[in-house]
Design a protein around this motif. Structure first.
Motif, short mmCIF file in Angstrom:
data_model
loop_
_atom_site.label_atom_id
_atom_site.label_comp_id
_atom_site.label_asym_id
_atom_site.label_seq_id
_atom_site.Cartn_x
_atom_site.Cartn_y
_atom_site.Cartn_z
N ILE A 2 -45.36 -100.42 26.49
CA ILE A 2 -43.94 -100.05 26.60
C ILE A 2 -43.55 -99.90 28.06
CG2 ILE A 2 -42.26 -98.22 26.15
CD1 ILE A 2 -43.79 -97.70 23.50
N GLU A 3 -44.36 -99.16 28.84
CA GLU A 3 -44.05 -98.91 30.24
C GLU A 3 -44.16 -100.17 31.08
OE1 GLU A 3 -46.50 -95.71 31.57
OE2 GLU A 3 -45.58 -94.25 30.19
N ALA A 4 -45.07 -101.08 30.68
CA ALA A 4 -45.25 -102.32 31.43
C ALA A 4 -44.15 -103.33 31.13
CB ALA A 4 -46.61 -102.94 31.10
N GLY A 5 -43.41 -103.12 30.05
CA GLY A 5 -42.38 -104.07 29.65
C GLY A 5 -42.97 -105.36 29.13
N VAL A 6 -44.17 -105.25 28.55
CA VAL A 6 -44.87 -106.42 28.02
C VAL A 6 -44.94 -106.29 26.50
CG1 VAL A 6 -47.08 -107.66 27.95
CG2 VAL A 6 -46.24 -106.71 30.12
N ALA A 7 -44.68 -107.38 25.80
CA ALA A 7 -44.71 -107.36 24.34
C ALA A 7 -46.11 -106.99 23.85
CB ALA A 7 -44.31 -108.72 23.78
N GLN A 54 -49.95 -100.35 34.66
CA GLN A 54 -50.36 -101.15 35.82
C GLN A 54 -51.49 -102.10 35.44
OE1 GLN A 54 -51.02 -97.48 38.16
NE2 GLN A 54 -49.92 -98.54 39.82
N ILE A 55 -52.42 -101.62 34.62
CA ILE A 55 -53.54 -102.45 34.17
C ILE A 55 -53.02 -103.63 33.36
CG2 ILE A 55 -55.58 -102.51 32.67
CD1 ILE A 55 -55.99 -99.51 33.45
N ILE A 56 -52.10 -103.36 32.47
CA ILE A 56 -51.55 -104.42 31.61
C ILE A 56 -50.80 -105.45 32.44
CG2 ILE A 56 -49.84 -104.89 29.81
CD1 ILE A 56 -50.74 -102.16 28.56
N ARG A 57 -50.01 -105.00 33.40
CA ARG A 57 -49.30 -105.95 34.26
C ARG A 57 -50.28 -106.83 35.03
NH1 ARG A 57 -46.28 -101.25 36.04
NH2 ARG A 57 -44.44 -100.94 34.72
N LEU A 58 -51.31 -106.20 35.60
CA LEU A 58 -52.30 -106.95 36.36
C LEU A 58 -53.02 -107.97 35.48
CD1 LEU A 58 -54.02 -107.51 38.87
CD2 LEU A 58 -55.42 -105.51 38.27
N GLY A 59 -53.46 -107.52 34.31
CA GLY A 59 -54.16 -108.42 33.40
C GLY A 59 -53.27 -109.58 32.95
N THR A 60 -52.01 -109.29 32.72
CA THR A 60 -51.07 -110.33 32.32
C THR A 60 -50.94 -111.38 33.41
OG1 THR A 60 -49.85 -108.77 30.92
CG2 THR A 60 -48.71 -110.79 31.56
N GLU A 61 -50.87 -110.93 34.66
CA GLU A 61 -50.81 -111.86 35.79
C GLU A 61 -52.07 -112.73 35.87
OE1 GLU A 61 -50.27 -109.48 39.24
OE2 GLU A 61 -48.23 -108.85 38.71
N LEU A 62 -53.21 -112.17 35.45
CA LEU A 62 -54.47 -112.90 35.50
C LEU A 62 -54.73 -113.72 34.23
CD1 LEU A 62 -56.75 -110.15 37.12
CD2 LEU A 62 -55.87 -112.24 38.21
N GLY A 63 -53.78 -113.69 33.30
CA GLY A 63 -53.89 -114.51 32.10
C GLY A 63 -54.71 -113.91 30.98
N HIS A 79 -68.47 -101.60 40.79
CA HIS A 79 -67.04 -101.85 41.00
C HIS A 79 -66.23 -101.18 39.90
CE1 HIS A 79 -67.72 -105.23 43.91
NE2 HIS A 79 -68.87 -105.30 43.24
N THR A 80 -65.19 -100.46 40.28
CA THR A 80 -64.29 -99.81 39.33
C THR A 80 -62.84 -100.16 39.69
OG1 THR A 80 -64.26 -97.80 40.69
CG2 THR A 80 -65.89 -97.90 38.91
N PRO A 81 -62.45 -101.40 39.50
CA PRO A 81 -61.14 -101.85 39.99
C PRO A 81 -59.95 -101.20 39.31
CG PRO A 81 -62.16 -103.54 38.63
CD PRO A 81 -63.21 -102.50 38.87
N LEU A 82 -60.17 -100.52 38.19
CA LEU A 82 -59.05 -99.89 37.48
C LEU A 82 -58.96 -98.39 37.74
CD1 LEU A 82 -59.42 -101.53 33.94
CD2 LEU A 82 -58.39 -102.48 36.01
N MET A 83 -59.84 -97.87 38.57
CA MET A 83 -60.00 -96.43 38.70
C MET A 83 -58.69 -95.68 38.94
SD MET A 83 -62.04 -93.88 38.49
CE MET A 83 -63.76 -94.37 38.69
N GLN A 84 -57.84 -96.21 39.79
CA GLN A 84 -56.62 -95.49 40.15
C GLN A 84 -55.36 -96.09 39.52
OE1 GLN A 84 -56.86 -92.64 41.64
NE2 GLN A 84 -59.05 -92.85 42.04
N LEU A 85 -55.54 -96.89 38.50
CA LEU A 85 -54.39 -97.54 37.85
C LEU A 85 -54.04 -96.88 36.53
CD1 LEU A 85 -55.23 -101.34 38.39
CD2 LEU A 85 -53.97 -99.78 39.90
N GLY A 86 -52.76 -96.77 36.25
CA GLY A 86 -52.31 -96.34 34.95
C GLY A 86 -52.36 -97.50 33.97
N LYS A 87 -52.22 -97.20 32.68
CA LYS A 87 -52.35 -98.25 31.67
C LYS A 87 -51.31 -99.36 31.87
CE LYS A 87 -54.98 -97.52 28.86
NZ LYS A 87 -56.45 -97.72 28.94
#
Length: 230
Positions: free
Chosen positions: A215-220, A173-182, A163-171
């Protein structure tokens, strides 16, 4: 709910990407067996981070496999004579560790067979991948084909999937997803040359990608730096 009959091996470096992958696997219901490598890298801070991440995200267990890729060197991450670049570069960078993902996936494959698991998760990424050839989709597809040809489980029809769930994600997008998952990114270490306390240099390729992603994710970004990045 975690299904203990659905075991997965998660390659866990202690960095941002692999922490996100562990969270994805957990949210998908897998019982996660985290695997890290003490392979002769420049610092052990990432292994400390991997232990924190595994504990906080509810991995069933976390093992550290020791092997000495520094015996061969050939990379800025395993040979102290090669400096970690502090400027953006083109092509395959000197931080590429020869055959690293092939070696690590092979060991993960062996453990998966023992666990009777059909699933391995790895945080490779074809968008912000720093030019590493063993992070490309075609490489992963080829490894998966090999794994199903070379194992008892595969020959008996128990197909294994990488499984490569991050394969097509930019950094970002990864940070936003991870933030949603806690995911607690404060627990992670991404820097190629972090100090003993896990503080990042702020200038290597991995630090640049990580900082720009926040910076791009708008996450501290609570990454601790040796000195404040520009």
């Amino acid at each position: 709910m975690m299904d203990k009959t659905r075991r997965a091996v998660i390659l866990l470096s202690g960095g941002l990407d692999s922490a996100t992958v562990l969270a994805i696997a957990r949210s998908s219901g897998f019982a996660c067996h985290a695997l890290s490598f003490d392979y002769g890298q420049r610092h052990s801070a990432e292994l400390d981070a991997a232990a924190r991440v595994a504990a906080r995200q509810g991995a069933v267990e976390h093992r550290v496999f020791k092997l000495d890729l520094a015996m061969f060197g050939g990379s800025a991450l395993t040979d102290s004579r090669i400096a970690v670049p502090e400027q953006a570069s083109t092509g395959i960078p000197v931080t590429y560790v020869p055959a690293r993902n092939t070696i690590m996936l092979s060991i993960a494959l062996a453990w998966a067979e023992v666990l009777e698991s059909r699933d391995i998760f790895i945080g490779v990424n074809a968008v912000d991948y720093s030019g590493y050839p063993d992070c490309r989709p075609e490489y992963i597809a080829s490894f998966e084909t090999m794994a199903n040809l070379a194992t008892k489980a595969g020959v008996e029809g128990k197909q294994l999937h990488v499984h490569t769930p991050l394969m097509q994600l930019g950094k970002a997008q990864i940070i936003r997803l991870g933030t949603e998952l806690g995911v607690d990114y404060n627990a992670t270490v991404s820097c190629y040359q972090a100090d003993a306390a896990g503080r990042a240099c702020g200038v290597c390729d991995s630090c640049r990608l990580r900082r720009q992603g926040f910076i791009e994710a708008g996450v501290a970004d609570a990454t601790r730096y040796v000195a404040s990045p520009e």
